[in-house]
Design a protein around this motif. Structure first.
Motif, mmCIF file in Angstrom:
data_model
loop_
_atom_site.group_PDB
_atom_site.id
_atom_site.type_symbol
_atom_site.label_atom_id
_atom_site.label_comp_id
_atom_site.label_asym_id
_atom_site.label_seq_id
_atom_site.Cartn_x
_atom_site.Cartn_y
_atom_site.Cartn_z
ATOM 1 N N GLY A 263 52.890 19.353 78.191
ATOM 2 C CA GLY A 263 53.282 20.316 79.217
ATOM 3 C C GLY A 263 53.577 21.684 78.616
ATOM 4 O O GLY A 263 53.171 22.713 79.146
ATOM 5 N N GLU A 264 54.267 21.690 77.472
ATOM 6 C CA GLU A 264 54.571 22.955 76.804
ATOM 7 C C GLU A 264 53.296 23.698 76.401
ATOM 8 O O GLU A 264 53.201 24.918 76.527
ATOM 9 C CB GLU A 264 55.422 22.698 75.554
ATOM 10 C CG GLU A 264 56.836 22.278 75.846
ATOM 11 C CD GLU A 264 57.705 23.457 76.246
ATOM 12 O OE1 GLU A 264 57.475 24.576 75.757
ATOM 13 O OE2 GLU A 264 58.620 23.248 77.052
ATOM 14 N N LEU A 265 52.334 22.950 75.896
ATOM 15 C CA LEU A 265 51.066 23.568 75.502
ATOM 16 C C LEU A 265 50.396 24.223 76.704
ATOM 17 O O LEU A 265 49.919 25.351 76.632
ATOM 18 C CB LEU A 265 50.125 22.507 74.920
ATOM 19 C CG LEU A 265 50.333 22.145 73.460
ATOM 20 C CD1 LEU A 265 49.525 20.913 73.106
ATOM 21 C CD2 LEU A 265 49.925 23.305 72.571
ATOM 22 N N ILE A 266 50.370 23.499 77.812
ATOM 23 C CA ILE A 266 49.719 24.028 79.010
ATOM 24 C C ILE A 266 50.459 25.276 79.494
ATOM 25 O O ILE A 266 49.858 26.299 79.803
ATOM 26 C CB ILE A 266 49.673 22.951 80.116
ATOM 27 C CG1 ILE A 266 48.771 21.799 79.664
ATOM 28 C CG2 ILE A 266 49.162 23.536 81.416
ATOM 29 C CD1 ILE A 266 48.742 20.623 80.617
ATOM 30 N N THR A 267 51.792 25.189 79.522
ATOM 31 C CA THR A 267 52.581 26.335 79.962
ATOM 32 C C THR A 267 52.318 27.551 79.087
ATOM 33 O O THR A 267 52.133 28.662 79.572
ATOM 34 C CB THR A 267 54.079 25.998 79.895
ATOM 35 O OG1 THR A 267 54.310 24.841 80.666
ATOM 36 C CG2 THR A 267 54.902 27.135 80.441
ATOM 37 N N PHE A 268 52.291 27.317 77.792
ATOM 38 C CA PHE A 268 52.091 28.428 76.861
ATOM 39 C C PHE A 268 50.726 29.057 77.067
ATOM 40 O O PHE A 268 50.571 30.280 77.052
ATOM 41 C CB PHE A 268 52.233 27.921 75.426
ATOM 42 C CG PHE A 268 52.096 28.997 74.394
ATOM 43 C CD1 PHE A 268 53.097 29.948 74.258
ATOM 44 C CD2 PHE A 268 50.987 29.084 73.586
ATOM 45 C CE1 PHE A 268 52.987 30.949 73.323
ATOM 46 C CE2 PHE A 268 50.872 30.092 72.648
ATOM 47 C CZ PHE A 268 51.879 31.028 72.514
ATOM 48 N N ALA A 269 49.727 28.201 77.279
ATOM 49 C CA ALA A 269 48.377 28.712 77.481
ATOM 50 C C ALA A 269 48.289 29.573 78.731
ATOM 51 O O ALA A 269 47.522 30.519 78.800
ATOM 52 C CB ALA A 269 47.393 27.540 77.570
ATOM 53 N N HIS A 270 49.114 29.241 79.714
ATOM 54 C CA HIS A 270 49.059 29.998 80.961
ATOM 55 C C HIS A 270 49.996 31.191 80.971
ATOM 56 O O HIS A 270 49.950 32.008 81.879
ATOM 57 C CB HIS A 270 49.389 29.088 82.149
ATOM 58 C CG HIS A 270 48.312 28.113 82.438
ATOM 59 N ND1 HIS A 270 47.306 28.371 83.332
ATOM 60 C CD2 HIS A 270 48.034 26.899 81.928
ATOM 61 C CE1 HIS A 270 46.477 27.347 83.362
ATOM 62 N NE2 HIS A 270 46.893 26.440 82.516
ATOM 63 N N ALA A 271 50.856 31.268 79.964
ATOM 64 C CA ALA A 271 51.886 32.306 79.983
ATOM 65 C C ALA A 271 51.287 33.702 80.013
ATOM 66 O O ALA A 271 51.863 34.627 80.568
ATOM 67 C CB ALA A 271 52.802 32.152 78.765
ATOM 68 N N ALA A 272 50.106 33.860 79.429
ATOM 69 C CA ALA A 272 49.501 35.190 79.395
ATOM 70 C C ALA A 272 49.052 35.623 80.776
ATOM 71 O O ALA A 272 49.039 36.804 81.097
ATOM 72 C CB ALA A 272 48.323 35.190 78.434
ATOM 73 N N LYS A 273 48.700 34.664 81.585
ATOM 74 C CA LYS A 273 48.164 35.011 82.905
ATOM 75 C C LYS A 273 49.261 35.277 83.916
ATOM 76 O O LYS A 273 49.090 36.050 84.839
ATOM 77 C CB LYS A 273 47.279 33.875 83.413
ATOM 78 C CG LYS A 273 45.937 33.842 82.707
ATOM 79 C CD LYS A 273 45.086 32.699 83.223
ATOM 80 C CE LYS A 273 44.507 31.916 82.082
ATOM 81 N NZ LYS A 273 44.433 30.490 82.364
#
Lengths: 334, 313
Positions: free
Chosen positions: A291-301
């Protein structure tokens, strides 16, 4: 036609008390508000008579616009489509059935004028049927427990909100029911307006069991989204850590028995339980990390903030090497 | 010496949440400290969804030597997002962040900026003489700092101090969300920043209430684990999950072997082995799933790393 000052969105789904009656209620409620308004009727799918009704109403009243879905997508989707198609800076939503007295609409708008981002009608329960009161009480009880908000009744569909708030409470999926809660969790100003029930509202409504199950899962879902969107590991870590910890204690206990007591533990079901708990806890933690990985990946957007207003002011004594800057307040970038 | 990249020499970013009483005191102190530096600077005050009169207090400020930028966020978003908003608005070559509660002293700003000019990309303040309650603030903070130091391997004393100076390039290359401010030095270091620290003054809080408490400790712990993983394994999540899976897989295999070969123990031991092995596989599969979830996203991260902290904005 220029943009109106207020948009009223009415999602027309299976449950409908007659559009003409609803519109009469809206007109009565907004008569004294002194605002120009449009009414957006969103007909949810294959409800031909309703669509015809809506179109007939739109024929005679140019304030009414009609959208319709090709198939049934649900009340939440209809609401969202209506909100997206509306044009006014202030939005009012009303279901296609009677819920509250028309005077409440004016009070909601007043609350918005007084600075609230979201205002919603909270129905008093005096004249409602006992069963409705009970199910609403249970729902709101869980809501308060799970989300730490102190609203009395959030599930009424009569709400007013500012257009700026819309982006924050993107009512995707079935979560339109939780709009005031989502808004409050996002830090918006939410006002609860006590509302008297409409005389025609309040017959006991019994839903299928699946509806109650769905409602409960929605609640869990909203709880998770609202609390842990940015930090999923905090949730999974806590749950997984607890399970893991219990499993570990069991395993340690058994190990101690084996080592110090010399007992055979290979046949004790407790060993299996301990190992299972350790495994489940470990997996939960791993999912949290995913979940953290997914969140981080989306943080830029997704920016975690919105800038509502910027005011720039120049110094009194300008230093020699000054650079050009804009003086006027900027509106918030989207 | 540093190159001029922004349009101003210095931006001071101050996130504020319900600091109505501190604003009128903070701003003159800021101007008093920065005015004598003789550079073009701006003060950026970010009102993070305050419910008291913070925004009105900001409107009443009279800029003397500074350019003043007051921004209001749409809602209360937290300290790190508020800081990120300030960064977005900032134009200075050096950006200094500061708490709005007057516990940091603006008098330290010139020294931090100077140290930045001498070749650091990030200068962290170190509150050596901290003026806070011992048991609820100072000791937990000491433990947290020790832990963060051990886990991240960035050797500074005080991760929690908001008073920091960033060089422009670093500001533009950091991606901030949620409660990341505590780990900024780590993020900066991974981006190739040169980090130094400097002892700064610290005062006891005079007005308003603190927004921290002991309840956040467990959050810091989990955030730390996640950040460690993100920084090291973001580009190869499968590796991370494979490492995680290694332990249960090995242990499970050993247990299975013992159960089958030994023949003395019964089904329970065998069952335990099965559980462990299947858990290992499950975690491995999660690694593959994460590859799927992150497909394409690594570009973004790669870009962050390439953008050297000292490079052009």
């Amino acid at each position: 036609m220029s943009a109106p000052e207020l948009s009223v969105v009415v999602p027309v789904s299976k449950r409908c008390d007659g559009l003409a009656g609803i519109l009469a209620l809206l007109h009565e409620g907004l008569k004294h508000s002194g605002r120009s308004y449009e009414v957006v009727l969103v007909v949810d799918g294959d409800l031909h008579d309703r669509l015809a009704q809506a179109q007939a109403l739109a024929e005679v009243d140019e304030r009414i616009r009609v959208l319709s879905f090709a198939r049934q997508f649900g009340e939440g989707a209809a609401l969202r489509a209506g909100l997206m198609a509306s044009r006014a800076p202030i939005l009012l939503t009303h279901p296609a059935y009677f819920q509250v007295q028309p005077a409440v609409l004016g009070e909601l708008l007043q609350a918005i004028d007084d600075g609230a981002d979201v205002a919603f009608a909270s129905r008093s329960s005096e004249r409602d049927s006992a069963f409705n009161r009970l199910q609403r009480w249970v729902f709101n009880f869980f809501l308060r427990r799970a989300l730490w908000v102190r609203f009395r009744d959030i599930s009424s569909g009569v709400r007013a909100l500012k257009r700026e708030a819309l982006e924050d409470v993107a009512v995707h999926g079935p979560f339109h029911r939780f709009l005031p809660v989502l808004a409050a969790m996002k830090g918006l100003t939410v006002r609860e307006v006590p509302a008297a029930l409409h005389p025609q509202a309040g017959g006991a409504r019994v839903y299928r069991p699946s509806v109650y199950v769905k409602r409960f899962l929605d609640l869990v879902n909203v709880f998770f989204l609202a609390r842990f969107t940015y930090k999923p590991l905090r949730f999974f870590g806590l749950v997984g850590g607890l399970i893991f910890g219990v499993g570990l204690l069991i395993c340690l206990y058994l190990t101690a028995l084996k080592v110090f007591g010399g007992e055979a533990i290979g046949d004790r079901p407790l060993l299996l339980l301990g190992v299972l708990l350790v495994a489940v806890g470990f997996q939960t933690l791993a999912i949290g990390l995913l979940g953290e990985l997914i969140t981080f990946a989306h943080a830029a957007k997704h920016k975690p903030y919105t800038i509502r207003e910027v005011v720039r002011r120049e110094p009194e004594r300008a230093p020699e090497a000054s650079s050009p800057v804009d003086e006027q307040p900027e509106s918030a970038p989207k | 010496m540093y190159r001029v990249v922004g349009t101003l020499a210095l931006s001071v970013v101050v996130p504020l949440h319900n600091e109505e009483e501190n604003v009128p005191r903070l701003f003159p102190a800021l101007e008093e400290a920065c005015g004598p530096m003789g550079v073009d600077y701006e003060g950026i005050f970010v009102d993070d969804g305050s419910t008291d009169g913070t925004w009105e207090a900001l409107q009443r400020l009279q800029p003397g030597s500074s350019r003043l930028v007051c921004a209001r966020l749409g809602r209360n978003s937290g300290q790190t997002p508020a800081m990120a908003a300030g960064f977005e608005l900032s134009r200075g070559d050096v950006v200094v962040t500061l708490d709005g509660d007057l516990q940091n002293d603006p008098k330290d700003i010139p020294e931090l900026v100077q140290q930045c000019a001498e070749g650091s990309d990030l200068v962290c303040g170190w509150r050596r003489d901290r003026q806070d309650k011992l048991w609820t603030r100072k000791i937990p903070s000491k433990c947290a700092n020790w832990l963060i130091r051990k886990v991240t391997g960035v050797h500074i004393h005080d991760y929690g101090c908001s008073l920091k100076a960033f060089r422009r390039g670093l500001v533009d290359s950091m991606r901030l969300y949620s409660d990341m401010h505590r780990f900024l030095p780590f993020v900066a270091q991974r981006a190739g920043a040169r980090i130094s620290e400097r002892v700064v003054r610290h005062h006891a809080r005079r007005y308003g209430v603190t927004k921290y408490g002991l309840g956040r400790t467990w959050k810091v712990l989990f955030d730390l684990v996640s950040l460690k993983m993100l920084v090291h394994y973001f580009r190869r999540p499968l590796l991370w999950f494979a490492l995680l899976a290694l332990f249960p897989l090995l242990l499970g295999t050993a247990v299975l072997w013992a159960a089958l070969a030994g023949g003395t123990s019964g089904t329970v031991l065998f069952g335990s082995g099965v559980v462990l092995v299947s858990m290992g596989f499950f975690v491995l599969l999660l690694g593959l799933l994460s590859d799927l979830a992150l497909r394409g996203e690594w570009r973004e991260f790669e870009q962050l790393l390439v953008q050297d902290a000292g490079g052009p904005a």
